[in-house]
Design a protein around this motif. Structure first.
Motif, short mmCIF file in Angstrom:
data_model
loop_
_atom_site.label_atom_id
_atom_site.label_comp_id
_atom_site.label_asym_id
_atom_site.label_seq_id
_atom_site.Cartn_x
_atom_site.Cartn_y
_atom_site.Cartn_z
N LYS A 100 45.20 34.37 54.33
CA LYS A 100 44.08 34.61 53.18
C LYS A 100 44.58 34.30 51.88
O LYS A 100 45.73 34.92 51.51
CB LYS A 100 43.77 36.15 53.44
N LEU A 101 43.82 33.47 51.21
CA LEU A 101 44.38 32.85 49.92
C LEU A 101 43.76 33.72 48.93
O LEU A 101 42.81 34.03 49.00
CB LEU A 101 44.20 31.55 49.97
N LYS A 102 44.49 33.84 47.76
CA LYS A 102 44.10 34.38 46.57
C LYS A 102 44.23 33.55 45.33
O LYS A 102 45.43 33.23 44.92
CB LYS A 102 44.31 35.67 46.02
N GLU A 103 43.32 32.79 44.90
CA GLU A 103 43.55 31.75 43.85
C GLU A 103 43.88 32.53 42.47
O GLU A 103 43.24 33.52 42.21
CB GLU A 103 42.08 30.97 43.69
N THR A 104 44.84 31.77 41.80
CA THR A 104 45.49 32.78 40.70
C THR A 104 45.27 31.95 39.51
O THR A 104 45.81 32.43 38.45
CB THR A 104 47.03 32.91 40.90
N TRP A 105 44.59 30.65 39.43
CA TRP A 105 44.84 29.65 38.23
C TRP A 105 43.73 29.93 37.20
O TRP A 105 43.58 29.65 36.27
CB TRP A 105 45.12 28.31 38.37
N HIS A 106 42.70 30.74 37.95
CA HIS A 106 41.48 30.98 37.02
C HIS A 106 41.74 32.72 36.61
O HIS A 106 42.47 33.29 37.36
CB HIS A 106 40.29 31.34 37.78
N PRO A 107 41.16 32.97 35.45
CA PRO A 107 41.43 34.32 35.10
C PRO A 107 40.52 35.23 35.99
O PRO A 107 39.79 34.70 36.68
CB PRO A 107 40.71 34.62 33.73
N GLU A 108 40.93 36.48 36.00
CA GLU A 108 40.47 37.50 36.95
C GLU A 108 38.95 37.15 36.70
O GLU A 108 38.34 37.54 35.42
CB GLU A 108 40.87 39.00 36.68
N GLY A 109 38.08 37.51 37.71
CA GLY A 109 36.54 37.58 37.57
C GLY A 109 35.96 36.59 38.56
O GLY A 109 36.45 36.20 39.51
N GLN A 110 34.69 36.24 38.29
CA GLN A 110 33.95 35.83 39.20
C GLN A 110 34.41 34.10 39.34
O GLN A 110 34.02 33.53 40.61
CB GLN A 110 32.25 35.68 38.82
N GLY A 111 34.72 33.72 38.44
CA GLY A 111 35.70 32.16 38.56
C GLY A 111 36.72 32.16 39.61
O GLY A 111 36.72 31.48 40.34
#
Length: 244
Positions: A100-111
């Motif tokens: 399971k991936l968690k994208e980290t280059w957007h700020p925390e939130g809906q993006g």
């Protein structure tokens, strides 16, 4: 001059290749760029910051991944005309399942949540099938002024020759622009995949990202080692695995 394929060997070469990637995927604009490399400010400074961030992030990934190979077409002047990213997996990264991936280059939130949602679909679809050693064409791109000169075929041949020597199957997730080239190299479409971005009670931020990816589809193309897929005749290894 004769065009040749070179493998990236320095960060300076890599930077020039990523410049080509950005120009290619913005002409015409490829909406998936906003998932992978978001531009947070609609200014030249915001664009430059996104390019710089993408170079640092991708170079870090490349240096830490022995399967990663960035290549480019040049004429010995060092100028980049076209580029590609190949991975050659002697052991499948999905042999123990799909992480399971968690994208980290957007700020925390809906993006960030939206990007994570989409990326897990793409990687999940891939991981359920590519459980054996394999090669994958991850990206291919050409400066707009250099298109239709055969550079894509040079980049394809470079990777396909390695896959042949390894004795492995090959995967590419194709846009409609690339299908004709990949067919020339023996790929056939296994699935047509539409990204699902529907959730309950989406925020306006979610809707904005969803609109950017409207109608996004890709073609999952595959080539078995030593042949060409024929529907009803070629064994699909991931189907067989489901019945083990």
């Amino acid at each position: 001059m004769t065009q040749i394929v070179k493998e990236v060997a320095s960060e300076a070469e890599f930077s020039a290749v990523i410049d080509c990637l950005w120009d290619s995927y913005y002409n015409p604009y490829t909406p998936f760029m906003n998932i992978l490399f978001p531009v947070f400010s609609a200014t030249e400074e915001g664009y430059a910051a996104a390019v710089s961030d993408s170079k640092a992030r991708l170079w870090s990934y490349h240096k830490g991944d022995p399967t990663s190979h960035w290549i480019y077409v040049t004429d010995n002047s060092g100028k980049v005309f076209s580029g590609a990213h190949w991975n050659f997996h002697e052991v499948s990264p999905y042999v123990n399942g799909v992480p399971k991936l968690k994208e980290t280059w957007h700020p925390e939130g809906q993006g960030q949540e939206f990007a994570t949602h989409i990326l897990n679909q793409v990687y999940g679809f891939r991981g359920k099938r590519m459980w054996r050693p394999h090669a994958q064409l991850d990206m291919m791109f050409t400066y707009p002024a250099q298109r239709r000169k055969g550079y894509g075929s040079l980049l394809m041949k470079w990777g396909m020759d390695i896959a042949e020597r390894m004795g492995v199957e090959v995967l590419v997730e194709a846009s409609d622009q690339g299908i004709h080239l990949y067919k020339k190299f023996g790929f056939r479409t296994i699935d047509k995949v539409a990204v699902d971005s529907l959730i309950d009670n989406p925020s306006n931020t979610w809707r904005r990202y969803e609109s950017d990816l409207k109608d996004l589809m890709f073609w999952w193309m595959w080539k078995p080692h030593g042949g060409i897929y024929e529907e009803g005749k070629t064994d699909l290894p991931w189907v067989a695995k489901l019945h083990e």
